[in-house]
Design an enzyme around this catalytic site. Structure first.
Site, mmCIF file in Angstrom:
data_model
loop_
_atom_site.group_PDB
_atom_site.id
_atom_site.type_symbol
_atom_site.label_atom_id
_atom_site.label_comp_id
_atom_site.label_asym_id
_atom_site.label_seq_id
_atom_site.Cartn_x
_atom_site.Cartn_y
_atom_site.Cartn_z
ATOM 1 N N GLU A 126 0.844 -1.198 0.000
ATOM 2 C CA GLU A 126 0.000 0.000 0.000
ATOM 3 C C GLU A 126 0.878 1.247 0.000
ATOM 4 O OE1 GLU A 126 -4.066 1.498 2.218
ATOM 5 O OE2 GLU A 126 -2.599 0.433 3.405
ATOM 6 N N GLU A 297 -7.165 -4.946 11.143
ATOM 7 C CA GLU A 297 -6.731 -5.550 9.885
ATOM 8 C C GLU A 297 -7.755 -6.574 9.395
ATOM 9 O OE1 GLU A 297 -4.322 -4.000 8.513
ATOM 10 O OE2 GLU A 297 -3.911 -2.915 10.370
#
Length: 811
Positions: A126, A297
């Site tokens: 990311e 997460e």
């Protein structure tokens, strides 16, 4: 030549032109056992909707060879991390072989050699780092299945998003791991991790759960495994039920890797920096933070991975939703039932501070290119976004919110969305028009101020317009002996700038009781006096947290003296028994003493804090949390005796005590060497570095400076925070002022690295020591040409925070 950042216009054009059918990725890690080379061959099958058109594939490495539909391409044409693709057919097969030797700086890939000589490798992509590992169309809305074949050294275990189909010996050495196809995923949420991991597996509720760590901390992983499995199973059950969509594959792995700041939500294989696993016996707060990470997460498996934003302007949808969902799950599905109080003190107050700085931004903002997306990885995106989602739940009601989420996931599974898709689903389920609500909450900066008085609630907005709509409660409390009892909780909905409120007579009217909205709150003067003097008498952790949060906001905005706010915090700590908030309250009190109090008041308040923390340590389950604060604030022989006894079998506490002794100018070299010998933590040498940095001496400061900011060898996350906090010690102003000026020169010359890790480093090492000249340097640094947008944001926020602390110290 640097790699070019993908623009929104380029991404939209490429998404309109292409559909990616699949990625077949062959990755060779064998060059990483002794060297730095990661090699890949990417086979990309894709369609072009305008045959004959041209585009490019992202390839930010050294392209060795490439073919498009069997025709060789010239690797010399790669420029700025892009390989041109011309005269596309309707159906295409692109094959790109690529190497990267940049595996030491965390730009998508990090190779680490542990203290025992074992090598570990992780990837984290990311927002657009997958292009550094293999050629791909690196944008979130070109999703496709990924199939991985990984060649690795024989002794290594490889993890990826799915279960391995086979593991066989390779003819040319090592072993070959082949993994089942993923579902359609964005390029940034796939992963390859490898190394001689310690692995623990368990079956829970039909899921095959895996935990991995490096060998040097296997004892830590084994100690915490049952907690991790329990929270993981609780989260999968909670989210599966609330979202109406169970996680769709049996295997769910969690890999704890060295030198990763934070965590990454890779599909089915989450990676965490292993610093989140405490090396000494975990405190309640340690366990809570691990659970927050696990659930945050995990929530991304649905919000971000299953359903993905179309472009990075909706990054907040990923991060704010995962933050909200983690606290929601903590409070409803785990032992951490006071999670909303923890969120307020430990995280939401960060959002308020950042939102009042000149670097504030809307939750939703324009993102012209990927480089600007990372500027929004901050407390406004995460924590304000989370608070706004909680307000949305209150505004529409939880049943309607859940129904909207379930419809959203059902409609858009494995696809990409924009904000209107989510808002539309919730609006449809609730029957409320949310268009104006969305603009008010997501497109405006700052926090409204809600003031109670004269029989009405009055709202003002920082931009001079009408305040946002707010749904909140007013808690009404009266004295009963030495406790404040809640007489009533009065719901209020503000839809203009004021609303009449009828409240019963009470000794304290607590505005935003339950912490349902995001706003600066000001109650009536009599209630404010009671709040500052007697917040500890409130009946539950969340009401006490709201009181402390209100007091802290008064401090930061210059409306209350630091000594008064310290009194509020210490009154709460004298009585607090909720493990969820004791350590966050202690941490905030310690920060106030060190960074906000006038220097003349510091010794007395520090000593009182140490006394209070010592008494907290006598309460069941709170000893470890409280002794950490005693170690930092130790002010006399009684504190020292308490700590010496406790530190004999607690290495974390022993390091904290040594740091305090060094700060006071005591000789500690022999004690540091002895503790290094008995501490099994592979990062113990950085604890020793932090101790030496605490001393009021140039040598220790210079050593820590080099490790932190020149060589950048201190592991990301907690280790950077600890060494930095020990470097910038209060009471060492004269010694540290030249270093504060030097910090801005160092940041301006900082070599490239992973942008997220660079942002974290800037934020964690920002000088809290300064004067008007340092503030001038800060503003000059933020205004300089060529500063990356995310780093500029960190500089501006840091300068604003320092200015507020200096003002409080001078009051």
């Amino acid at each position: 030549m640097s790699d070019r950042s993908l623009t929104r216009a380029e991404a939209e054009g490429r998404a309109a032109l292409l559909t990616v059918d699949r990625y077949d990725l062959e990755v060779d890690l064998r060059g990483l056992l002794e060297g730095e080379r990661w090699s890949s061959v990417a086979t990309i099958s894709f369609q072009c909707h305008e045959p004959g058109a041209s585009t490019f594939v992202d390839a930010a490495g050294v392209v060795r060879r490439a073919t498009l539909n069997g025709v060789a391409l010239d690797p010399a044409e790669v420029a700025e991390g892009r390989l041109p693709l011309r005269d596309l057919a309707a159906d295409n097969v692109l094959v790109v072989a690529m190497d990267t030797d940049e595996t030491a700086d965390g730009q998508g890939i990090l190779r680490t050699v542990d203290t025992d000589g074992l090598v570990y490798v992780w990837s984290s992509f990311e927002p657009d780092e997958a292009r550094r590992a293999w050629a791909c169309f690196d944008q979130p809305d070109l999703k496709a299945p990924h199939a991985f074949t990984v060649h690795a050294p024989t002794a290594w275990t490889v993890t990826s998003c799915t279960a391995p189909d086979s593991v066989v010996d390779a003819e040319d050495g090592g072993r070959t791991w082949r993994f089942a196809d993923t579902p359609p995923l964005s390029t940034y949420v796939v992963v390859v991790n490898a190394g001689p991991f310690h692995e623990i597996r368990a079956q829970r509720d039909g899921y095959d759960l895996g935990l991995y760590s490096r060998q040097s901390i296997r004892a830590v992983l084994e100690r915490d495994a049952e907690d991790l499995f329990r929270v993981t199973a609780q989260g999968l059950a909670f989210f599966g039920e609330r979202f109406g969509s169970p996680f769709p594959q049996a295997r769910y792995d969690q890999v704890f890797v060295p030198n990763l700041g934070g965590a990454m939500e890779n599909w089915g294989c989450v990676t965490y920096g292993d610093g989140i696993l405490p090396r000494s016996e975990p405190t309640p707060d340690d366990r809570s933070w691990v659970a927050v990470f696990v659930l945050h997460e995990m929530a991304h498996m649905w919000f971000g991975d299953l359903v993905t934003m179309r472009w990075w302007d909706d990054l907040w949808l990923n991060e704010a939703f995962a933050s909200f969902a983690s606290t929601w799950a903590m409070a409803n599905a785990t032992e951490f039932t006071d999670a909303w109080a923890t969120f307020l003190i430990a995280e939401k107050l960060v959002a308020y501070d950042e939102d009042m700085s000149p670097a504030t931004h809307p939750i939703r903002s324009e993102v012209p290119d990927v480089a600007h997306a990372t500027a929004n990885f901050d407390g406004i995106t995460y924590y304000k976004g989370q608070a706004v989602l909680r307000q949305l739940v209150e505004y529409v009601g939880e049943p309607a919110f859940v129904a909207g989420l379930q419809a959203y996931f059902a409609r858009h599974a494995y696809a990409n969305t924009v904000l209107a898709d989510l808002v539309g689903a919730v609006a449809e389920a609730s029957g409320r028009d949310l268009d104006a609500w969305t603009v008010d909450w997501l497109d405006r900066t700052g926090a409204d101020t809600l003031s109670l008085g004269g029989g009405e609630l009055v709202g003002t907005a920082p931009d001079g317009g009408l305040p946002r709509p707010h749904r909140l409660d007013v808690g009404c409390f009266s004295w009963s002996g030495d406790r404040l009892e809640r007489l009533a909780r009065v719901p209020v909905e503000l839809s203009g700038d004021r609303v009449a409120v009828t409240l019963p007579q009470a000794d304290l009217h607590l505005l935003n009781d339950g912490d349902l909205t995001y706003a600066a709150v000001r109650t009536d003067p009599a209630s404010t006096r009671t709040l500052l003097a007697s917040a500890g008498a409130l009946p539950d952790a969340l009401s006490r947290a709201v009181a402390v949060g209100t007091a802290w906001d008064l401090l930061v905005r210059g409306e209350a003296a630091a000594t008064d706010v310290a009194g509020c915090l210490l009154d709460v700590l004298e009585k607090e028994d909720s493990p969820a908030v004791v350590e966050p309250f202690l941490d905030r009190a310690f920060a106030l003493v060190e960074r906000w109090l006038p220097s003349a008041a510091q010794p007395e308040v520090r000593a009182r804090l140490a006394d209070v923390a010592a008494r907290v340590a006598e309460r069941p389950g709170l000893r470890g949390s409280a002794l950490r604060t005693v170690a930092g604030a130790a002010a006399g022989d009684a504190h020292r005796a308490l700590l010496d006894a406790a530190a004999s079998d607690d290495t974390d506490l022993a390091w904290r005590l040594l740091a305090r002794r060094a700060e006071l100018g005591e000789p500690v070299d022999d004690a540091v060497a002895a503790l290094l010998d008995r501490d099994p933590d592979p990062e113990a040498r950085f604890r020793a570095l932090a101790v030496r940095a605490s001393a009021p001496a140039e040598a220790g400061k210079a050593e820590a400076w080099t490790a932190l900011l020149v060589d950048r060898e201190v592991p990301a996350g907690g280790a950077v925070r600890e060494v930095s906090s020990r470097f910038w010690r209060p009471g060492q102003q004269e010694l540290l002022l030249p270093w504060a000026h030097r910090w801005f020169d160092q940041v301006a010359a900082m070599p490239p690295g992973g942008l997220l890790s660079t942002m974290s480093l800037v934020r964690m090492t920002y000088p809290p020591i300064g004067d008007d000249a340092v503030l001038a340097r800060a503003r000059e640094a933020a205004a300089a040409d060529g500063v990356p947008a995310p780093v500029r944001s960190m500089l501006v926020m840091g300068a604003d925070r320092l200015a507020r602390m200096l003002r409080a110290r001078s009051a």
